[in-house]
Write a protein that holds these residues in place. Structure first.
Motif, PDB file in Angstrom:
ATOM      1  N   SER A 254       0.832  -1.206   0.000  1.00 51.86           N
ATOM      2  CA  SER A 254       0.000   0.000   0.000  1.00 51.86           C
ATOM      3  C   SER A 254       0.863   1.251   0.000  1.00 51.86           C
ATOM      4  N   GLN A 255       1.959   1.196   0.731  1.00 57.42           N
ATOM      5  CA  GLN A 255       2.843   2.359   0.807  1.00 57.42           C
ATOM      6  C   GLN A 255       3.695   2.513  -0.452  1.00 57.42           C
ATOM      7  N   GLU A 256       4.169   1.395  -1.003  1.00 55.42           N
ATOM      8  CA  GLU A 256       4.960   1.476  -2.239  1.00 55.42           C
ATOM      9  C   GLU A 256       4.114   2.066  -3.363  1.00 55.42           C
ATOM     10  N   PHE A 257       2.871   1.644  -3.432  1.00 55.46           N
ATOM     11  CA  PHE A 257       1.980   2.220  -4.441  1.00 55.46           C
ATOM     12  C   PHE A 257       1.936   3.730  -4.311  1.00 55.46           C
ATOM     13  N   ALA A 258       1.741   4.193  -3.083  1.00 53.74           N
ATOM     14  CA  ALA A 258       1.599   5.631  -2.857  1.00 53.74           C
ATOM     15  C   ALA A 258       2.868   6.379  -3.262  1.00 53.74           C
ATOM     16  N   ALA A 259       4.021   5.848  -2.878  1.00 48.80           N
ATOM     17  CA  ALA A 259       5.289   6.523  -3.167  1.00 48.80           C
ATOM     18  C   ALA A 259       5.561   6.554  -4.668  1.00 48.80           C
ATOM     19  N   TRP A 260       5.334   5.439  -5.348  1.00 48.31           N
ATOM     20  CA  TRP A 260       5.656   5.378  -6.771  1.00 48.31           C
ATOM     21  C   TRP A 260       4.631   6.110  -7.623  1.00 48.31           C
ATOM     22  N   TYR A 261       3.353   6.084  -7.198  1.00 45.49           N
ATOM     23  CA  TYR A 261       2.360   6.863  -7.940  1.00 45.49           C
ATOM     24  C   TYR A 261       2.644   8.352  -7.759  1.00 45.49           C
ATOM     25  N   ASN A 262       3.085   8.726  -6.562  1.00 47.20           N
ATOM     26  CA  ASN A 262       3.488  10.107  -6.328  1.00 47.20           C
ATOM     27  C   ASN A 262       4.641  10.487  -7.263  1.00 47.20           C
ATOM     28  N   ASP A 263       5.609   9.596  -7.417  1.00 49.71           N
ATOM     29  CA  ASP A 263       6.724   9.866  -8.319  1.00 49.71           C
ATOM     30  C   ASP A 263       6.235  10.046  -9.752  1.00 49.71           C
ATOM     31  N   LEU A 264       5.289   9.218 -10.160  1.00 47.72           N
ATOM     32  CA  LEU A 264       4.750   9.318 -11.514  1.00 47.72           C
ATOM     33  C   LEU A 264       4.056  10.666 -11.722  1.00 47.72           C
TER      34      LEU A 264
END
Length: 361
Positions: free
Chosen positions: A232-242
């Motif tokens: 759940s956290q990796e999704f948030a961090a990487w979507y933020n990067d995108l």
């Protein structure tokens, strides 16, 4: 599917999601929720930002609601008691302001001011009561929010939270050095650092006061719980990067998964966007499998005893909110003025920041 365009009203109006950022799986399988306390939450966090002088009054008036910081938390910690959600929302708003100060200290080359702030935050984390009236609003606001977060569970939870946030402060210090020196970390180095600068452990810790129970180590460390939380956290961090890729390229950033991929893997811009998007989509599909395992684990904990039923219910609540994080993060990035780079007068300077933040002039 559209986001809510104006967070001052409960009436949704169309905000289209750009095709490059659209995730049909999120829109279809992760229905969005908002905590019923959200309208009061927004009002009180806005007042708290003013009271603690964390943003100038004119910027609070013009930008605070549109930044949607309270929407992000109200979409995540569903079921939290109102006072817990309020403390989390204020802390989250503080975190965004701190992130902006960190950025401005780098841009304006204020290393002494940053080191001073870093050291004060470490101290305030250990003794918030001693820093409630500090002259720097960022220190005082942090102390106030941490003091409130420390009031919900036990000293054991508080010590763990402090340990996790000390690591976040040090990661921000590493990012300060990297950006100041133009160092672009390798993909592997970046992913490790990003878990800290995004504060994966912190947002996961806060699931517990929201569920009203401190989880035993054996539960938190269980592979099923850990994997669901991490995804759940990796999704948030990487979507933020995108989503923040244009903003960070405009600002000569060095900390973004896409920038590390271009620099160290030799990918083109188009290939990079495709790769980051692939990682984001994998997080979503992998979470669906991890979620099933975590819920099966919760069922096993509910062994018929009172303690087992309460523990299983708390784990189920935490896993449910891990799921909510996906939709909340997704829509936040399309509602919040934080990512509308094309509307800024200067693509490298967010209009909502105080460019004269405390520090060296």
């Amino acid at each position: 599917m559209h986001a809510f365009s104006d967070s001052t009203t409960a009436t949704p109006t169309a905000v289209p999601v750009p095709p490059s950022l659209s995730l049909p799986m999120i829109e279809a399988a992760f229905p969005r929720q908002l905590h019923p306390y959200w309208p009061q939450l927004q009002e009180k966090t806005r007042a708290w930002l003013l009271e603690k002088r964390l943003m100038p009054a004119d910027k609070v008036e013009e930008y605070a609601d549109g930044l949607c910081y309270t929407d992000l938390m109200a979409g995540y910690y569903i079921g939290a008691p109102n006072d817990v959600l309020q403390a989390i929302a204020d802390y989250s708003a503080w975190f965004f302001v701190w992130d902006d100060r960190h950025d401005r200290d780098i841009v304006h080359r204020r290393p002494v001011a940053w080191r001073r702030l870093r050291d004060l935050l470490h101290r305030a984390l250990e003794s918030p009561e001693d820093h409630l009236h500090h002259a720097d609003p960022l220190v005082a606001g942090f102390a106030d929010s941490v003091r409130r977060l420390y009031s919900f569970l036990t000293d054991t939870w508080n010590i763990r939270f402090a340990r996790h946030f000390h690591a976040v402060i040090e990661a921000y210090d590493q990012e300060f050095r990297n950006r100041s020196e133009g160092i672009i970390p390798s993909v592997e180095e970046y992913l490790e650092l990003r878990r800290l600068t995004f504060a994966h452990a912190i947002w996961t810790d806060l699931l517990e006061p929201s569920a009203g129970m401190e989880l035993p180590d054996s539960v938190r460390q269980h592979p099923a719980f850990r994997r669901a939380a991490l995804l759940s956290q990796e999704f948030a961090a990487w979507y933020n990067d995108l989503c923040s890729f244009p903003k960070e390229i405009a600002g000569d950033e060095v900390h973004n998964l896409g920038i590390s991929l271009i620099t160290h893997k030799g990918l083109t811009l188009e290939e990079t966007v495709t790769e980051v998007r692939r990682r984001v989509e994998d997080c979503v599909s992998d979470f669906l499998a991890a979620e099933r395992e975590a819920l099966e684990f919760a069922d096993l904990l509910a062994d018929g005893t009172l303690w087992g039923r309460e523990l299983g219910a708390a784990v189920r609540a935490c896993v449910g909110n891990m799921r909510n994080w996906f939709s909340s993060v997704y829509w936040f990035h399309h509602e919040s003025g934080r990512y509308r780079v094309d509307s800024w007068d200067d693509r490298s300077t967010p209009p909502y920041v105080n460019n004269e933040a405390a520090g060296e002039k």
